[in-house]
Design a protein around this motif. Structure first.
Motif, PDB file in Angstrom:
ATOM      1  N   ALA A 204       0.857  -1.189   0.000  1.00 42.20           N
ATOM      2  CA  ALA A 204       0.000   0.000   0.000  1.00 42.20           C
ATOM      3  C   ALA A 204       0.886   1.230   0.000  1.00 42.20           C
ATOM      4  O   ALA A 204       1.924   1.262   0.665  1.00 42.20           O
ATOM      5  N   SER A 205       0.437   2.248  -0.722  1.00 49.81           N
ATOM      6  CA  SER A 205       1.295   3.408  -0.946  1.00 49.81           C
ATOM      7  C   SER A 205       0.531   4.709  -0.829  1.00 49.81           C
ATOM      8  O   SER A 205      -0.713   4.745  -0.869  1.00 49.81           O
ATOM      9  N   TRP A 206       1.320   5.779  -0.713  1.00 45.10           N
ATOM     10  CA  TRP A 206       0.751   7.118  -0.727  1.00 45.10           C
ATOM     11  C   TRP A 206       0.292   7.548  -2.116  1.00 45.10           C
ATOM     12  O   TRP A 206      -0.304   8.620  -2.264  1.00 45.10           O
ATOM     13  N   ASP A 207       0.563   6.745  -3.132  1.00 47.03           N
ATOM     14  CA  ASP A 207       0.086   7.088  -4.477  1.00 47.03           C
ATOM     15  C   ASP A 207      -1.370   6.676  -4.677  1.00 47.03           C
ATOM     16  O   ASP A 207      -1.868   6.625  -5.808  1.00 47.03           O
ATOM     17  N   ARG A 208      -2.065   6.354  -3.562  1.00 43.96           N
ATOM     18  CA  ARG A 208      -3.491   6.030  -3.521  1.00 43.96           C
ATOM     19  C   ARG A 208      -3.814   4.656  -4.099  1.00 43.96           C
ATOM     20  O   ARG A 208      -4.985   4.359  -4.376  1.00 43.96           O
ATOM     21  N   THR A 209      -2.815   3.826  -4.289  1.00 40.72           N
ATOM     22  CA  THR A 209      -3.054   2.488  -4.825  1.00 40.72           C
ATOM     23  C   THR A 209      -2.419   1.435  -3.937  1.00 40.72           C
ATOM     24  O   THR A 209      -1.495   1.713  -3.163  1.00 40.72           O
ATOM     25  N   ALA A 210      -2.940   0.225  -4.073  1.00 38.57           N
ATOM     26  CA  ALA A 210      -2.311  -0.973  -3.516  1.00 38.57           C
ATOM     27  C   ALA A 210      -2.020  -1.905  -4.687  1.00 38.57           C
ATOM     28  O   ALA A 210      -2.725  -1.891  -5.711  1.00 38.57           O
ATOM     29  N   ILE A 211      -0.981  -2.720  -4.544  1.00 38.61           N
ATOM     30  CA  ILE A 211      -0.576  -3.599  -5.644  1.00 38.61           C
ATOM     31  C   ILE A 211      -0.370  -5.011  -5.113  1.00 38.61           C
ATOM     32  O   ILE A 211       0.251  -5.206  -4.060  1.00 38.61           O
TER      33      ILE A 211
ATOM     34  N   LEU B 284      -4.700  -2.114  -7.303  1.00 36.93           N
ATOM     35  CA  LEU B 284      -5.968  -1.933  -6.603  1.00 36.93           C
ATOM     36  C   LEU B 284      -6.214  -0.435  -6.449  1.00 36.93           C
ATOM     37  O   LEU B 284      -5.591   0.228  -5.616  1.00 36.93           O
ATOM     38  N   CYS B 285      -7.133   0.084  -7.264  1.00 37.72           N
ATOM     39  CA  CYS B 285      -7.421   1.519  -7.275  1.00 37.72           C
ATOM     40  C   CYS B 285      -8.835   1.768  -6.750  1.00 37.72           C
ATOM     41  O   CYS B 285      -9.687   0.881  -6.771  1.00 37.72           O
ATOM     42  N   GLY B 286      -9.073   2.986  -6.328  1.00 33.41           N
ATOM     43  CA  GLY B 286     -10.407   3.350  -5.853  1.00 33.41           C
ATOM     44  C   GLY B 286     -10.403   4.293  -4.679  1.00 33.41           C
ATOM     45  O   GLY B 286     -11.366   5.043  -4.486  1.00 33.41           O
ATOM     46  N   HIS B 287      -9.353   4.278  -3.857  1.00 34.03           N
ATOM     47  CA  HIS B 287      -9.302   5.201  -2.728  1.00 34.03           C
ATOM     48  C   HIS B 287      -9.087   6.630  -3.219  1.00 34.03           C
ATOM     49  O   HIS B 287      -8.392   6.872  -4.217  1.00 34.03           O
ATOM     50  N   ASP B 288      -9.668   7.575  -2.508  1.00 34.78           N
ATOM     51  CA  ASP B 288      -9.584   8.982  -2.898  1.00 34.78           C
ATOM     52  C   ASP B 288      -8.361   9.687  -2.332  1.00 34.78           C
ATOM     53  O   ASP B 288      -8.009  10.766  -2.802  1.00 34.78           O
ATOM     54  N   HIS B 289      -7.752   9.102  -1.315  1.00 34.83           N
ATOM     55  CA  HIS B 289      -6.583   9.729  -0.698  1.00 34.83           C
ATOM     56  C   HIS B 289      -5.505   8.671  -0.446  1.00 34.83           C
ATOM     57  O   HIS B 289      -5.683   7.492  -0.769  1.00 34.83           O
ATOM     58  N   GLU B 290      -4.418   9.097   0.170  1.00 31.04           N
ATOM     59  CA  GLU B 290      -3.295   8.209   0.411  1.00 31.04           C
ATOM     60  C   GLU B 290      -3.707   7.018   1.264  1.00 31.04           C
ATOM     61  O   GLU B 290      -4.542   7.128   2.164  1.00 31.04           O
ATOM     62  N   LEU B 291      -3.110   5.863   0.984  1.00 33.55           N
ATOM     63  CA  LEU B 291      -3.341   4.680   1.795  1.00 33.55           C
ATOM     64  C   LEU B 291      -2.484   4.745   3.054  1.00 33.55           C
ATOM     65  O   LEU B 291      -1.383   5.327   3.055  1.00 33.55           O
ATOM     66  N   THR B 292      -2.974   4.168   4.112  1.00 35.31           N
ATOM     67  CA  THR B 292      -2.277   4.176   5.397  1.00 35.31           C
ATOM     68  C   THR B 292      -1.896   2.790   5.888  1.00 35.31           C
ATOM     69  O   THR B 292      -0.988   2.656   6.706  1.00 35.31           O
ATOM     70  N   HIS B 293      -2.570   1.748   5.389  1.00 36.63           N
ATOM     71  CA  HIS B 293      -2.293   0.405   5.907  1.00 36.63           C
ATOM     72  C   HIS B 293      -2.859  -0.633   4.952  1.00 36.63           C
ATOM     73  O   HIS B 293      -3.776  -0.352   4.166  1.00 36.63           O
ATOM     74  N   ALA B 294      -2.316  -1.833   5.022  1.00 30.77           N
ATOM     75  CA  ALA B 294      -2.838  -2.977   4.276  1.00 30.77           C
ATOM     76  C   ALA B 294      -2.463  -4.243   5.031  1.00 30.77           C
ATOM     77  O   ALA B 294      -1.366  -4.335   5.591  1.00 30.77           O
ATOM     78  N   SER B 295      -3.366  -5.196   5.063  1.00 31.33           N
ATOM     79  CA  SER B 295      -3.087  -6.479   5.718  1.00 31.33           C
ATOM     80  C   SER B 295      -3.879  -7.579   5.035  1.00 31.33           C
ATOM     81  O   SER B 295      -4.926  -7.322   4.419  1.00 31.33           O
TER      82      SER B 295
END
Length: 532
Positions: free
Chosen positions: A340-347, A360-371
């Protein structure tokens, strides 16, 4: 005389003649209309005759008219006390004043009765507030509940509360129920103590992680390094220095001795976590090295730390992240990882090919966590857009569900072993969600500080790290279990960034916390057995 009597019945003519007539005519008293006006003035005046009589008679008439107008105005605008006073006017307004007097008297009596009832209720409330209550509730008795404690309260007063009172009562009951569900206490014997400190990082520690089956922990720090520590000794066994930015997350592989880290350099790396359990002997140092050690701290015995700088593989390049990687985790089996990244995507990445599989796109702002889920191909991502998303990779085409319920940044989301998701947020709340119902949370835990990266034990105990340096323990039903001790001599001195449980080893420590005071703490938490 008849002239006086007839003239006394014409006050309007006399007054008008005197006030509006010629001064010369009134002064001479000659024959004609002016002379007759002067005579009328004598009859209406109080002093007698001539010019002075006319003037005095005219002044007396004007005074009487002024008093009449003043009395009428005071009748409409005066106070109650003035209205009920007897006046020189006619008796036409007497019934109206008597009616007003009667109504105001009734109002005054009603206010006196209400005041007496209010004083009685206040005394009863003070008596109720002074009685001891069950310590498990931990809250004051609501106002309406206090009214219901004593059955002798006047029912007429309750009926006067009306619909507004019923709304207040419903609000108090709802608040009381929420407080009992979320913040109630039970008489539990929770023993927690600080067992060990792990010191060595030169900047804040973002995350701490444990490995199943081995007495080691891993830490990710803003000093661009990640370390592996021995739980029993508190010694740093290995330091990884392969990143060029802050190391923001660390996760052990489920079965192999490798570690996954995410960094501010926009990459995620896998590196070998083989550690040397033997205590290395101190080697001879030059005088310059000894001088540096003495300056850093002559009371601490320096030991050689194994340093690793080369990763086994790196996830970056085309299709990769373009900003800070804040979190990374292994999917079940360890053949894929999520970042998860501050570029608003997870991969989703393939470990063997090091290629991105699904952005994985769809968030409107930076991501903070992924599990990732421990046994199923499910992933949750949290974002600063106040939502978190559930990604299902069990089908060839990933499905996504959006969970809304927080009002500020969602800082962490983790799975439990019974297919629930626990989310923490900067809005000072922790929510427990059912995977099959994303519309509303099963439980909401209200706290007094922002929540950072939380953890859930195998037995269902949520450890919550806070910005205010505290760590609190709750169960999945929202019941508070304990708060770890924090004083000037123990506990974190700055915000607690993350926590991690371990239960597979026989050690005095089963909970670990990391903070921005550059320290990692090992806690021994003895939880009471579950009720059957």
């Amino acid at each position: 005389m008849p002239l006086d009597g007839s003239s006394s019945k014409q006050p309007a003519v006399a007054s008008s003649s005197v006030s509006g007539g010629s001064t010369g005519a009134s002064a001479t008293g000659a024959s004609g209309p002016a002379g007759s006006a002067g005579v009328v003035g004598v009859g209406g005046g109080s002093t007698g005759q001539g010019m002075s009589g006319a003037a005095a008679g005219g002044t007396g008439g004007a005074t009487v008219m002024g008093k009449q107008l003043t009395a009428k105005r005071s009748l409409k605008l005066g106070s109650l006390a003035e209205d009920i006073m007897p006046t020189s006017l006619g008796g036409g307004d007497e019934p109206f004043r008597a009616r007003l007097h009667h109504l105001f008297s009734q109002i005054e009596k009603e206010f006196e009765l209400l005041h007496a009832e209010n004083m009685s209720l206040r005394e009863k409330l003070e008596a109720v507030a002074g009685t001891p209550r069950d310590s498990t509730v931990g809250e004051r008795l609501p106002l309406q509940d206090a009214f219901e404690v004593d059955g002798s309260v006047n029912k007429s007063f309750k009926s006067k509360l009306g619909s507004a009172g019923s709304k207040v009562k419903a609000g108090h009951k709802l608040r009381a129920q929420t407080s009992r569900i979320v913040s109630s206490f039970k008489a539990q014997s929770v023993v927690s103590s600080l067992v060990r400190e792990f010191c060595g990082h030169k900047d804040g520690v973002w995350q701490v992680s444990t490995k199943a089956g081995q007495p080691i922990i891993g830490t990710a720090s803003a000093d661009h390094s990640a370390c592996i520590w021995g739980i029993d000794t508190g010694r740093c066994l290995l330091q990884y220095q392969g990143h060029s930015g802050s190391v923001n997350s660390i996760k052990f592989h489920p079965t192999r001795d490798i570690v996954l880290t995410g960094s501010g350099d926009a990459t995620a790396q896998i590196w070998q976590a083989a550690v040397n359990w033997e205590v290395p002997a101190r080697k001879g140092h030059s005088s310059e090295e000894e001088l540096e050690e003495e300056e850093e701290g002559p009371y601490e015995e320096k030991e050689r730390i194994d340093v690793l700088r080369t990763p086994l593989c790196e996830f970056s390049g085309p299709g990769g992240h373009t900003a800070v990687v804040v979190a990374a985790d292994w999917l079940p089996g360890g053949d894929q990882v999520i970042t998860a990244s501050w570029d608003r995507t997870a991969i989703l990445w393939d470990v063997e090919t090091r290629e991105p599989l699904h952005p994985l796109c769809g968030h409107d702002h930076e991501l903070t966590h992924a599990s990732a889920h421990p046994s199923q191909r499910l992933v949750v991502t949290a974002s600063r857009d106040s939502t978190f998303r559930l990604w299902d990779f069990r089908d060839p085409i990933p499905a996504v569900s959006v969970f809304q319920g927080h009002t500020e940044n969602v800082t962490s989301t983790v799975f439990t072993r019974d297919d629930k998701v626990v989310s923490g947020s900067d809005d000072r709340s922790v929510k427990v969600w059912e995977l099959r119902n994303m519309r509303s949370a099963l439980t909401t835990i209200r706290t007094d500080s922002a929540v950072n990266r939380l953890a859930v034990s195998a037995s269902g105990v949520i450890a919550i790290p806070h910005d205010n340096r505290h760590i609190r323990l709750f169960d999945l039903n929202g019941q508070r279990i304990a708060r770890l001790p924090r004083t000037s001599r123990q506990g974190h001195r700055r915000m607690v960034s993350a926590v991690a449980w371990t239960e597979d080893i026989s050690s005095n420590c089963n909970l670990f916390s990391s903070g921005f005071d550059r320290r990692v703490l090992g806690w021994g938490v003895c939880l009471p057995p579950k009720d059957n």
